[in-house]
Motif scaffolding. Structure first.
Motif, PDB file in Angstrom:
ATOM      1  N   THR A 182       0.741  -1.260  -0.153  1.00  0.00           N
ATOM      2  CA  THR A 182       0.071  -0.102   0.097  1.00  0.00           C
ATOM      3  C   THR A 182       0.987   1.394  -0.034  1.00  0.00           C
ATOM      4  O   THR A 182       0.630   2.182  -0.619  1.00  0.00           O
ATOM      5  N   THR A 183       2.012   1.261   0.739  1.00  0.00           N
ATOM      6  CA  THR A 183       2.895   2.302   0.691  1.00  0.00           C
ATOM      7  C   THR A 183       4.364   1.931   0.791  1.00  0.00           C
ATOM      8  O   THR A 183       4.965   1.882   1.836  1.00  0.00           O
ATOM      9  N   PRO A 184       4.764   1.594  -0.487  1.00  0.00           N
ATOM     10  CA  PRO A 184       6.228   1.211  -0.649  1.00  0.00           C
ATOM     11  C   PRO A 184       7.190   2.212  -0.412  1.00  0.00           C
ATOM     12  O   PRO A 184       6.833   3.665  -0.396  1.00  0.00           O
ATOM     13  N   HIS A 185       8.247   1.780   0.275  1.00  0.00           N
ATOM     14  CA  HIS A 185       9.201   2.845   0.777  1.00  0.00           C
ATOM     15  C   HIS A 185      10.433   2.754  -0.260  1.00  0.00           C
ATOM     16  O   HIS A 185      11.308   3.480   0.122  1.00  0.00           O
ATOM     17  N   ASN A 186      10.492   1.983  -1.135  1.00  0.00           N
ATOM     18  CA  ASN A 186      11.654   1.834  -1.974  1.00  0.00           C
ATOM     19  C   ASN A 186      11.546   2.372  -3.195  1.00  0.00           C
ATOM     20  O   ASN A 186      12.061   1.585  -4.184  1.00  0.00           O
ATOM     21  N   TRP A 187      10.992   3.265  -3.366  1.00  0.00           N
ATOM     22  CA  TRP A 187      10.778   4.027  -4.755  1.00  0.00           C
ATOM     23  C   TRP A 187      12.134   4.213  -5.298  1.00  0.00           C
ATOM     24  O   TRP A 187      12.872   4.929  -4.646  1.00  0.00           O
ATOM     25  N   ARG A 188      12.268   4.173  -6.642  1.00  0.00           N
ATOM     26  CA  ARG A 188      13.392   4.565  -7.123  1.00  0.00           C
ATOM     27  C   ARG A 188      13.265   4.840  -8.708  1.00  0.00           C
ATOM     28  O   ARG A 188      12.242   4.361  -9.343  1.00  0.00           O
ATOM     29  N   LYS A 189      14.087   5.787  -9.090  1.00  0.00           N
ATOM     30  CA  LYS A 189      13.992   6.117 -10.432  1.00  0.00           C
ATOM     31  C   LYS A 189      14.884   5.570 -11.348  1.00  0.00           C
ATOM     32  O   LYS A 189      15.989   5.389 -10.936  1.00  0.00           O
ATOM     33  N   SER A 190      14.504   5.530 -12.577  1.00  0.00           N
ATOM     34  CA  SER A 190      15.325   5.183 -13.556  1.00  0.00           C
ATOM     35  C   SER A 190      16.777   5.912 -13.662  1.00  0.00           C
ATOM     36  O   SER A 190      16.850   7.249 -13.494  1.00  0.00           O
TER      37      SER A 190
ATOM     38  N   THR B  48      -0.256  -1.295 -10.125  1.00  0.00           N
ATOM     39  CA  THR B  48       0.307  -2.146  -9.275  1.00  0.00           C
ATOM     40  C   THR B  48      -0.088  -3.662 -10.094  1.00  0.00           C
ATOM     41  O   THR B  48      -1.221  -3.636 -10.476  1.00  0.00           O
ATOM     42  N   PHE B  49       1.174  -4.182 -10.240  1.00  0.00           N
ATOM     43  CA  PHE B  49       1.155  -5.633 -10.994  1.00  0.00           C
ATOM     44  C   PHE B  49       1.770  -6.574 -10.254  1.00  0.00           C
ATOM     45  O   PHE B  49       2.551  -6.447  -9.445  1.00  0.00           O
ATOM     46  N   ARG B  50       1.399  -7.813 -10.390  1.00  0.00           N
ATOM     47  CA  ARG B  50       1.940  -9.071  -9.795  1.00  0.00           C
ATOM     48  C   ARG B  50       3.368  -9.045 -10.503  1.00  0.00           C
ATOM     49  O   ARG B  50       3.564  -8.839 -11.573  1.00  0.00           O
ATOM     50  N   ALA B  51       4.338  -9.421  -9.525  1.00  0.00           N
ATOM     51  CA  ALA B  51       5.682  -9.409  -9.904  1.00  0.00           C
ATOM     52  C   ALA B  51       5.972 -10.318 -11.161  1.00  0.00           C
ATOM     53  O   ALA B  51       6.792  -9.771 -11.953  1.00  0.00           O
TER      54      ALA B  51
ATOM     55  N   ALA C  53       6.206 -10.044  -4.277  1.00  0.00           N
ATOM     56  CA  ALA C  53       4.902 -10.247  -5.002  1.00  0.00           C
ATOM     57  C   ALA C  53       4.412  -9.330  -5.813  1.00  0.00           C
ATOM     58  O   ALA C  53       3.596  -9.563  -6.662  1.00  0.00           O
ATOM     59  N   GLN C  54       4.899  -7.855  -5.621  1.00  0.00           N
ATOM     60  CA  GLN C  54       4.170  -6.935  -6.468  1.00  0.00           C
ATOM     61  C   GLN C  54       5.142  -5.907  -7.139  1.00  0.00           C
ATOM     62  O   GLN C  54       6.319  -5.553  -6.366  1.00  0.00           O
ATOM     63  N   VAL C  55       4.569  -5.393  -8.022  1.00  0.00           N
ATOM     64  CA  VAL C  55       5.510  -4.093  -8.559  1.00  0.00           C
ATOM     65  C   VAL C  55       4.694  -2.866  -8.664  1.00  0.00           C
ATOM     66  O   VAL C  55       3.512  -3.087  -9.374  1.00  0.00           O
ATOM     67  N   ALA C  56       5.064  -1.784  -8.326  1.00  0.00           N
ATOM     68  CA  ALA C  56       4.193  -0.694  -8.511  1.00  0.00           C
ATOM     69  C   ALA C  56       5.051   0.337  -9.205  1.00  0.00           C
ATOM     70  O   ALA C  56       6.215   0.477  -9.209  1.00  0.00           O
TER      71      ALA C  56
END
Length: 63
Positions: free
Chosen positions: A2-10, A45-48, A29-32
């Motif tokens: 619901t609130t991922p903390h590991n956001w990263r940019k290309s 959000t997608f299943r991994a 399990a998921q990719v956001a």
């Protein structure tokens, strides 16, 4: 996720393009995905495994 903390940019998102791109966060399990210009807005959000197949297809498209 619901609130991922590991956001990263290309790493391809540099100053020349205004640092505008997508950000990604993932768990086992998921990719956001979210827009880096509007991170508070909705995410996709997608299943991994589904996302892994999508990326593999982008890298090796069939013609």
């Amino acid at each position: 996720m619901t609130t991922p903390h590991n956001w990263r940019k290309s790493s391809y998102s540099g100053e020349g393009d205004g640092n505008n791109c997508l950000e990604i966060a993932h768990s086992t399990a998921q990719v956001a995905i979210r827009d880096s210009k509007a991170p508070a807005r909705a995410t996709l959000t997608f299943r991994a495994p589904t996302f892994a197949t999508f990326v593999r297809t982008l890298k090796n498209p069939t013609t």
